[in-house]
Design an enzyme around this catalytic site. Sequence first.
Site, PDB file in Angstrom:
ATOM      1  N   TYR A   5      -2.319  -0.320   9.991  1.00 47.33           N
ATOM      2  CA  TYR A   5      -2.505  -0.885   8.647  1.00 47.33           C
ATOM      3  C   TYR A   5      -1.231  -0.718   7.829  1.00 47.33           C
ATOM      4  CZ  TYR A   5      -4.057  -1.252   3.797  1.00 47.33           C
ATOM      5  OH  TYR A   5      -4.161  -1.604   2.487  1.00 47.33           O
ATOM      6  N   SER A  22       0.830  -1.204   0.000  1.00 50.85           N
ATOM      7  CA  SER A  22       0.000   0.000   0.000  1.00 50.85           C
ATOM      8  C   SER A  22       0.864   1.254   0.000  1.00 50.85           C
ATOM      9  CB  SER A  22      -0.908  -0.007   1.239  1.00 50.85           C
ATOM     10  OG  SER A  22      -1.506   1.257   1.436  1.00 50.85           O
TER      11      SER A  22
END
Length: 337
Positions: free
Chosen positions: A155, A130
Amino acid sequence: MSKSRYLVTGAAGFIGAAVSHGLLSRGHEVVGIDNMNPYYDVRLKEARLRRLEGNRPFRFIALDLADRQGMASLFETDRFDVVINLAAQAGVRYSIENPLAYVDSNLVGFGHVLEGCRKQGVRHLVYASSSSVYGRNRKVPFSVSDNVDHPVSLYAATKKANELMAYTYSHLYGLPATGLRFFTVYGPWGRPDMAYFLFTKALFEGKTIRVFNHGKMRRDFTYIDDIVEGVLRVSERIPVPRPLPENENSVWSEEPPHRVYNIGNNNPESLLHFIEVLERLTGCEARKEFLPMQPGDVPETYADIEALVADVGFRPATSLEQGLERFVRWYREYYRV
């Protein structure tokens, strides 16, 4: 690559379903797994699966990556040429409230994927990372050569951990692996928790949209079809060990078969312009509530994609206007507004 057998994890998810469609359209066989968790409306996930299950050869298995025995059995009974790991507990803000969900799926679950690939001798593991790994980095555009040791959400930290885990498996076991840092993916069949989806829903319902950092946000919005094309091309380019420059103080002569690429539009757009485009496409005027920056968020994302272009020969090309027009058209049809 000739016709191959793929395992796609997170196959009922936004990117997973789209990638599965792309693979099937190219004549590959796909086994898809997903735990169908209720992080957002499961009916949307089921609708994505129905579209996939109308294709052959596609087979779906309800399975959680964190299920050690279930994952071991999957790799023992099925043979895969390529594994594309897109399953993860998603959402930056949700990770602040429910951190252990990310440990189970993104760390423990990914470990099970790596073990399955190692034991089966999979030709190539492609896994989702990501843009959030860039965290507090100030230099833009973000390059894969940048230091990414300052994540601002759990995350992001789990995605950086995935890259480290995959690199280690490549080094120790020779597992060819490629990590893809996605930049703000959007489009039809997307995730309802993402800003563009929430904004569109609020516009049609005449509700107020929340604009964080007082609108001073820029995102490298990347259309789903460009993401799929990038993933498929990368999956067909299996990394090999790469020689290192000579250094008399080093015992290492080569890098393992592991690569990391950014996949982004290489063109950040302001959040306010993004809202203006949605207003024009929906015919609705936005009621905005300007708020401070949220914890775990960053003011800008901007992908340097030169490594992807050089190695894979692909550059995303869908403009924001084109992509949002397709999304709004799908949204009207799916939700009948």
